[in-house]
Design a protein around this motif. Structure first.
Motif, PDB file in Angstrom:
ATOM      1  N   UNK A  96      -4.178   8.179  -1.225  1.00 30.27           N
ATOM      2  CA  UNK A  96      -4.596   7.111  -0.311  1.00 30.27           C
ATOM      3  C   UNK A  96      -5.985   6.603  -0.696  1.00 30.27           C
ATOM      4  N   UNK A  97      -6.896   7.537  -0.953  1.00 24.37           N
ATOM      5  CA  UNK A  97      -8.244   7.136  -1.335  1.00 24.37           C
ATOM      6  C   UNK A  97      -8.246   6.326  -2.635  1.00 24.37           C
ATOM      7  N   UNK A  98      -7.397   6.745  -3.575  1.00 22.69           N
ATOM      8  CA  UNK A  98      -7.291   6.017  -4.849  1.00 22.69           C
ATOM      9  C   UNK A  98      -6.811   4.577  -4.614  1.00 22.69           C
ATOM     10  N   UNK A  99      -5.801   4.418  -3.791  1.00 25.45           N
ATOM     11  CA  UNK A  99      -5.234   3.085  -3.549  1.00 25.45           C
ATOM     12  C   UNK A  99      -6.224   2.200  -2.798  1.00 25.45           C
ATOM     13  N   UNK A 100      -6.951   2.787  -1.861  1.00 19.56           N
ATOM     14  CA  UNK A 100      -7.888   1.979  -1.068  1.00 19.56           C
ATOM     15  C   UNK A 100      -9.165   1.679  -1.817  1.00 19.56           C
ATOM     16  N   UNK A 134      -0.133  12.317  -9.470  1.00 20.99           N
ATOM     17  CA  UNK A 134      -0.962  13.479  -9.160  1.00 20.99           C
ATOM     18  C   UNK A 134      -0.143  14.735  -8.881  1.00 20.99           C
ATOM     19  N   UNK A 135       1.190  14.616  -9.007  1.00 18.00           N
ATOM     20  CA  UNK A 135       2.026  15.805  -8.872  1.00 18.00           C
ATOM     21  C   UNK A 135       2.660  16.007  -7.515  1.00 18.00           C
ATOM     22  N   UNK A 136       2.909  14.916  -6.798  1.00 17.91           N
ATOM     23  CA  UNK A 136       3.581  14.990  -5.497  1.00 17.91           C
ATOM     24  C   UNK A 136       4.731  14.008  -5.474  1.00 17.91           C
ATOM     25  N   UNK A 137       5.913  14.468  -5.101  1.00 18.77           N
ATOM     26  CA  UNK A 137       7.089  13.612  -4.997  1.00 18.77           C
ATOM     27  C   UNK A 137       7.260  13.234  -3.535  1.00 18.77           C
ATOM     28  N   UNK A 138       7.095  11.939  -3.266  1.00 15.01           N
ATOM     29  CA  UNK A 138       7.200  11.443  -1.899  1.00 15.01           C
ATOM     30  C   UNK A 138       7.743  10.021  -1.948  1.00 15.01           C
ATOM     31  N   UNK A 139       8.661   9.688  -1.055  1.00 13.84           N
ATOM     32  CA  UNK A 139       9.299   8.378  -1.101  1.00 13.84           C
ATOM     33  C   UNK A 139       8.787   7.461  -0.003  1.00 13.84           C
ATOM     34  N   UNK A 183       0.829  -1.199   0.000  1.00 14.57           N
ATOM     35  CA  UNK A 183       0.000   0.000   0.000  1.00 14.57           C
ATOM     36  C   UNK A 183       0.869   1.257   0.000  1.00 14.57           C
ATOM     37  N   UNK A 184       1.954   1.241   0.778  1.00 23.98           N
ATOM     38  CA  UNK A 184       2.845   2.401   0.819  1.00 23.98           C
ATOM     39  C   UNK A 184       3.454   2.672  -0.549  1.00 23.98           C
ATOM     40  N   UNK A 185       3.904   1.630  -1.223  1.00 28.32           N
ATOM     41  CA  UNK A 185       4.498   1.798  -2.553  1.00 28.32           C
ATOM     42  C   UNK A 185       3.460   2.319  -3.533  1.00 28.32           C
ATOM     43  N   UNK A 186       2.240   1.805  -3.450  1.00 24.41           N
ATOM     44  CA  UNK A 186       1.174   2.239  -4.353  1.00 24.41           C
ATOM     45  C   UNK A 186       0.788   3.694  -4.094  1.00 24.41           C
ATOM     46  N   UNK A 187       0.780   4.099  -2.830  1.00 25.02           N
ATOM     47  CA  UNK A 187       0.451   5.486  -2.499  1.00 25.02           C
ATOM     48  C   UNK A 187       1.506   6.430  -3.053  1.00 25.02           C
ATOM     49  N   UNK A 188       2.788   6.074  -2.904  1.00 23.26           N
ATOM     50  CA  UNK A 188       3.867   6.898  -3.448  1.00 23.26           C
ATOM     51  C   UNK A 188       3.735   7.046  -4.962  1.00 23.26           C
ATOM     52  N   UNK A 189       3.429   5.943  -5.654  1.00 22.02           N
ATOM     53  CA  UNK A 189       3.275   5.985  -7.108  1.00 22.02           C
ATOM     54  C   UNK A 189       2.061   6.815  -7.510  1.00 22.02           C
ATOM     55  N   UNK A 248       7.605   0.065   3.833  1.00 22.11           N
ATOM     56  CA  UNK A 248       6.244   0.092   4.366  1.00 22.11           C
ATOM     57  C   UNK A 248       5.822   1.465   4.878  1.00 22.11           C
ATOM     58  N   UNK A 249       6.729   2.432   4.844  1.00 19.60           N
ATOM     59  CA  UNK A 249       6.471   3.756   5.403  1.00 19.60           C
ATOM     60  C   UNK A 249       6.426   4.795   4.291  1.00 19.60           C
ATOM     61  N   UNK A 250       5.323   5.534   4.204  1.00 21.90           N
ATOM     62  CA  UNK A 250       5.265   6.715   3.340  1.00 21.90           C
ATOM     63  C   UNK A 250       5.929   7.842   4.127  1.00 21.90           C
ATOM     64  N   UNK A 251       7.037   8.346   3.619  1.00 24.38           N
ATOM     65  CA  UNK A 251       7.910   9.231   4.379  1.00 24.38           C
ATOM     66  C   UNK A 251       7.769  10.674   3.889  1.00 24.38           C
ATOM     67  N   UNK A 252       7.326  11.549   4.772  1.00 25.52           N
ATOM     68  CA  UNK A 252       7.137  12.959   4.441  1.00 25.52           C
ATOM     69  C   UNK A 252       8.374  13.740   4.855  1.00 25.52           C
ATOM     70  N   UNK A 253       9.007  14.383   3.879  1.00 34.59           N
ATOM     71  CA  UNK A 253      10.245  15.110   4.101  1.00 34.59           C
ATOM     72  C   UNK A 253      10.210  16.417   3.302  1.00 34.59           C
ATOM     73  N   UNK A 254       9.212  17.270   3.527  1.00 33.30           N
ATOM     74  CA  UNK A 254       9.122  18.511   2.751  1.00 33.30           C
ATOM     75  C   UNK A 254      10.210  19.497   3.152  1.00 33.30           C
ATOM     76  N   UNK A 255      10.521  20.471   2.298  1.00 36.73           N
ATOM     77  CA  UNK A 255      11.434  21.526   2.731  1.00 36.73           C
ATOM     78  C   UNK A 255      10.923  22.193   4.004  1.00 36.73           C
TER      79      UNK A 255
END
Length: 426
Positions: free
Chosen positions: A422-426, A384-389, A373-379, A396-403
């Motif tokens: 998240x809604x799309x993946x679920x 949708x225009x958000x870069x997140x690893x 789920x974490x990998x799918x959410x990142x993709x 297993x962790x969606x990691x938020x590291x904004x400036x």
């Protein structure tokens, strides 16, 4: 180069597929060709805009191309300032050292000699390990589960990730791995466990040269050590004459709120490793901070051709202006609370995610019960225009590291994209 890419009949990504090593990784998660960036946004060849919740894996705490740093850098280059100098004396290096002493070290009551070990984080770690062994005459280093300290052999030896360790090709030795804070459910105190092992002549573990740790394990899954646990580690080191090394490469330079991630716990490590955002601009730079009594190097005993990266000294000096008062620190703490509150709401709103929240300041993780789920959410976020690893041993962790300097409206926009994903993946 980009014009050449555009003029070919091939897909722009084919250039990297055809010519670059298969070791490349981030381009697989973010499959586009970026052309420019400013603040918290990036643009690609199609002029599509992305919000950046990745920040160069923590190397861009002040965002992309910060205007004040850019101005200082352009002026320096235009004036024929020294770019390369090994460890010779330059005006740019002197200014940085003076400002780092006055703005960072003195107000915090810290006394360190500053070493420029080479321009990468792993070089800072390698130098710290070498120095601890030289100063103590001992060889073993204690590290912790899920640690990440770099990809060269010494740093890799104190890294926990099995996949990364497997790339070494040789045995990784002289290290004892202990459980990180919270590794075991049920309250086992890993510091008490370590202390008992060290006190027992039959445990098979001798007194180490050093203990190396991250106060927040970024790559390991945004695992946060409590202040009480960190203080117990420091007290153990003091009682037994063990060098305490804090790797602040990803979570330093304000990522957790204070400039150093260990400030809130009241630690004074023997050696501190800094890199990533110390240059402020994404330019390669690293520091190893050493208590004066441990500065037992012989001249040239650890060196490197690019440890005198003056362009980075210029931007790093300007970046220190953010720390002349506590304005940025308070902003980070407020933004961190705001983001955490939203993530906590999602754990209730989306029970199918089976999620929990970890982190401090503006390094936060949404831990998914199902790693896929974490990998799918990142993709989905990237689409949708958000870069997140992702992070953690199983991603297993969606990691938020904004400036750290991200404006509130952009932060909210990025969080909305993440929730939509998240809604799309679920």
């Amino acid at each position: 180069m980009l014009n050449a890419i555009q003029e070919t009949m091939l897909s722009p990504l084919d250039v990297f597929e055809d010519l670059e090593s298969s070791v490349r990784s981030y381009i697989r998660s973010f499959p586009t060709v970026f052309t420019r960036a400013r603040g918290s946004r990036m643009w690609d060849l199609q002029n599509r805009v992305y919000i950046d919740f990745f920040a160069g894996a923590g190397a861009l705490n002040y965002g992309h191309n910060h205007p004040r740093m850019k101005e200082k850098l352009l002026d320096y280059v235009a004036s024929d300032g020294i770019a390369h100098s090994l460890d010779m004396g330059t005006e740019a290096k002197a200014r940085f050292l003076e400002q780092f002493q006055q703005v960072i070290l003195e107000p915090r009551g810290l006394t360190y000699k500053v070493m420029f070990p080479g321009p990468t984080g792993t070089n800072a770690v390698e130098s710290a390990l070498k120095l601890a062994r030289k100063a103590t005459g001992r060889t073993t280093v204690v590290n912790f589960t899920n640690a990440f300290h770099g990809m060269t052999l010494g740093s890799l030896a104190v890294t926990g990730n099995k996949f990364k360790r497997g790339g070494a090709g040789v045995p990784l030795s002289n290290v004892v791995t202990m459980p990180y804070d919270g590794y075991f459910e049920g309250g086992l105190d890993s510091v008490d466990y370590l202390e008992q092992l060290l006190a027992d002549g039959g445990s098979g573990i001798s007194r180490p040269a050093a203990i190396i740790l991250e106060t927040v394990q970024g790559e390991g899954g945004v695992n946060v050590a409590s202040a009480a646990w960190l203080r117990k580690v420091e007290k153990l080191c003091r009682r037994m004459g063990i060098v305490l090394i804090v790797d602040d490469i990803q979570v330093g330079c304000g990522r957790t709120g204070a400039f150093f991630s260990f400030e809130d716990a009241g630690l004074k490590p023997d050696i501190v490793c800094l890199s990533k955002s110390i240059s402020g601009y994404g330019l390669p730079m690293a520091l190893t901070l050493i208590k004066p009594e441990l500065d037992v190097w012989d001249p040239g005993e650890h060196n490197g051709t690019f440890r005198g990266h003056n362009l980075a000294f210029v931007t790093a000096t300007e970046a220190l202006s953010f720390w002349r008062n506590d304005t940025l620190e308070q902003e980070i703490r407020l933004k961190g609370k705001r983001v955490r509150a939203r993530l906590e709401r999602w754990t209730v709103k989306y029970p199918g995610l089976k999620a929990k929240v970890r982190g401090r300041g503006l390094i936060l993780g949404l831990v998914c019960g199902d790693p896929e789920k974490a990998k799918q959410i990142s993709a989905a976020a990237f689409e949708r225009g958000l870069i997140i690893e992702t992070a953690g041993p199983d991603d297993e962790v969606v990691k938020l590291l904004p400036p750290l300097t991200i404006d509130p409206s952009t932060l909210d926009e990025g969080l909305q994209i993440l929730e939509d994903s998240i809604e799309h993946v679920l």
